[in-house]
Motif scaffolding. Structure first.
Motif, short mmCIF file in Angstrom:
data_model
loop_
_atom_site.label_atom_id
_atom_site.label_comp_id
_atom_site.label_asym_id
_atom_site.label_seq_id
_atom_site.Cartn_x
_atom_site.Cartn_y
_atom_site.Cartn_z
N PHE A 98 41.89 46.90 37.96
CA PHE A 98 41.64 46.41 36.60
C PHE A 98 41.27 44.93 36.62
O PHE A 98 40.34 44.50 35.93
CB PHE A 98 42.88 46.64 35.71
CG PHE A 98 42.76 46.02 34.36
CD1 PHE A 98 42.04 46.65 33.35
CD2 PHE A 98 43.35 44.79 34.08
CE1 PHE A 98 41.93 46.07 32.10
CE2 PHE A 98 43.24 44.21 32.84
CZ PHE A 98 42.54 44.86 31.84
N LEU A 99 42.02 44.15 37.40
CA LEU A 99 41.71 42.73 37.51
C LEU A 99 40.31 42.53 38.08
O LEU A 99 39.57 41.64 37.64
CB LEU A 99 42.75 42.04 38.38
CG LEU A 99 44.14 41.83 37.76
CD1 LEU A 99 45.11 41.27 38.80
CD2 LEU A 99 44.07 40.92 36.56
N THR A 134 37.71 43.24 35.49
CA THR A 134 37.69 42.20 34.47
C THR A 134 37.01 40.94 34.98
O THR A 134 36.25 40.28 34.26
CB THR A 134 39.12 41.86 34.03
OG1 THR A 134 39.76 43.05 33.54
CG2 THR A 134 39.13 40.81 32.93
N ALA A 135 37.27 40.59 36.25
CA ALA A 135 36.74 39.35 36.81
C ALA A 135 35.32 39.51 37.35
O ALA A 135 34.59 38.52 37.46
CB ALA A 135 37.66 38.84 37.92
N ALA A 158 42.98 37.77 25.96
CA ALA A 158 43.47 38.01 27.32
C ALA A 158 44.98 38.27 27.32
O ALA A 158 45.48 39.13 28.06
CB ALA A 158 43.14 36.82 28.21
N GLN A 200 45.57 41.77 26.01
CA GLN A 200 45.19 42.73 27.04
C GLN A 200 46.25 42.80 28.13
O GLN A 200 46.60 43.88 28.62
CB GLN A 200 43.83 42.34 27.63
CG GLN A 200 43.28 43.31 28.66
CD GLN A 200 42.63 44.52 28.03
OE1 GLN A 200 43.12 45.05 27.03
NE2 GLN A 200 41.53 44.97 28.60
N ASP A 210 31.28 49.90 28.45
CA ASP A 210 31.71 48.99 29.52
C ASP A 210 30.51 48.39 30.23
O ASP A 210 30.52 47.20 30.59
CB ASP A 210 32.58 49.74 30.54
CG ASP A 210 33.90 50.21 29.97
OD1 ASP A 210 34.38 49.57 29.01
OD2 ASP A 210 34.45 51.20 30.49
N GLY A 214 29.81 44.48 30.45
CA GLY A 214 29.67 43.81 31.75
C GLY A 214 28.32 43.18 31.93
O GLY A 214 28.20 42.02 32.35
N THR A 239 27.96 40.12 29.75
CA THR A 239 28.73 38.99 30.28
C THR A 239 27.99 38.33 31.44
O THR A 239 27.91 37.10 31.52
CB THR A 239 30.11 39.46 30.75
OG1 THR A 239 30.82 40.05 29.65
CG2 THR A 239 30.94 38.30 31.29
#
Length: 200
Positions: free
Chosen positions: A5-6, A9-10, A45, A48, A166, A170, A173
């Motif tokens: 998940f991290l 997200t990153a 954040a 979340q 998603d 993504g 971003t």
């Protein structure tokens, strides 16, 4: 909160930074774009993080208040983009619109089904057991509404399933970060104004 998940997200902002540097951009480009209400991003954040790491908070918000925490995250991000979009350059604004569209698609399918539906075949493709249900996900079936907007895209690298929303979030971003970095290149490349010598 899982490592995958991290990573998911990153990954988009990191990919945007890499693409920005490949396009000879600079992080200093962010100084050319005014970002308002940054505290809203930190709030999103935090919500979340609480969703995945604080079951007591999630129970209080979702069961008592009747508000899905993911919907709350989307609402905060929408608010932040609404504050900023009209002040950004057109190309960066388009990247923000892609993020809004992706988040809207996710919010819509979750709102219609109470949870994010996922494709059992996609779950099998990443080695997960099809048919499992959780507080935030459920397998899609004939009663699922707007199933094509659910998690249907297997991502074997991180053993996750992504939705079309998603992908838009993504991609938006990545584009937002890279385009903002390129503004530093444009400002740096702009020629200095000519100096007209004074005449006697």
């Amino acid at each position: 909160m899982s490592f995958s998940f991290l990573l998911l997200t990153a990954a988009p902002p990191m990919a945007g930074v890499l693409l920005g540097y490949l396009c000879v951009g600079r992080l200093s480009g962010f100084r050319t774009v005014r970002i308002r209400a940054l505290w809203l991003i930190w709030l999103a954040a935090a919500v979340q993080f609480a969703q995945y790491s604080a079951p007591g908070v999630r129970h209080l918000v979702e069961d008592v208040a009747g508000i899905p925490m993911l919907a709350l995250v989307f609402a905060i991000v929408f608010a932040w983009l609404a504050v900023n979009l009209r002040h950004w350059p057109a190309t960066i604004r388009l990247a923000g619109v892609a993020i809004i569209l992706g988040a809207t698609m996710n919010a819509l399918v979750i709102g219609l089904n109470d949870r994010m539906p996922y494709d059992p075949a996609a779950a099998a493709a990443i080695g997960s057991t099809p048919g499992l249900e959780g507080p935030k996900n459920a397998p899609a079936d004939t009663a699922t509404r707007l199933a094509p907007l659910g998690d249907i895209i297997p991502v074997p690298l991180v053993n996750k399933i992504a939705s079309p929303g998603d992908v838009l979030i993504g991609g938006g971003t990545v584009a937002l970060v890279a385009l903002t970095m390129r503004r530093a290149r444009r400002d740096h490349a702009a020629p200095a104004p000519a100096v007209v010598p004074a005449t006697a």
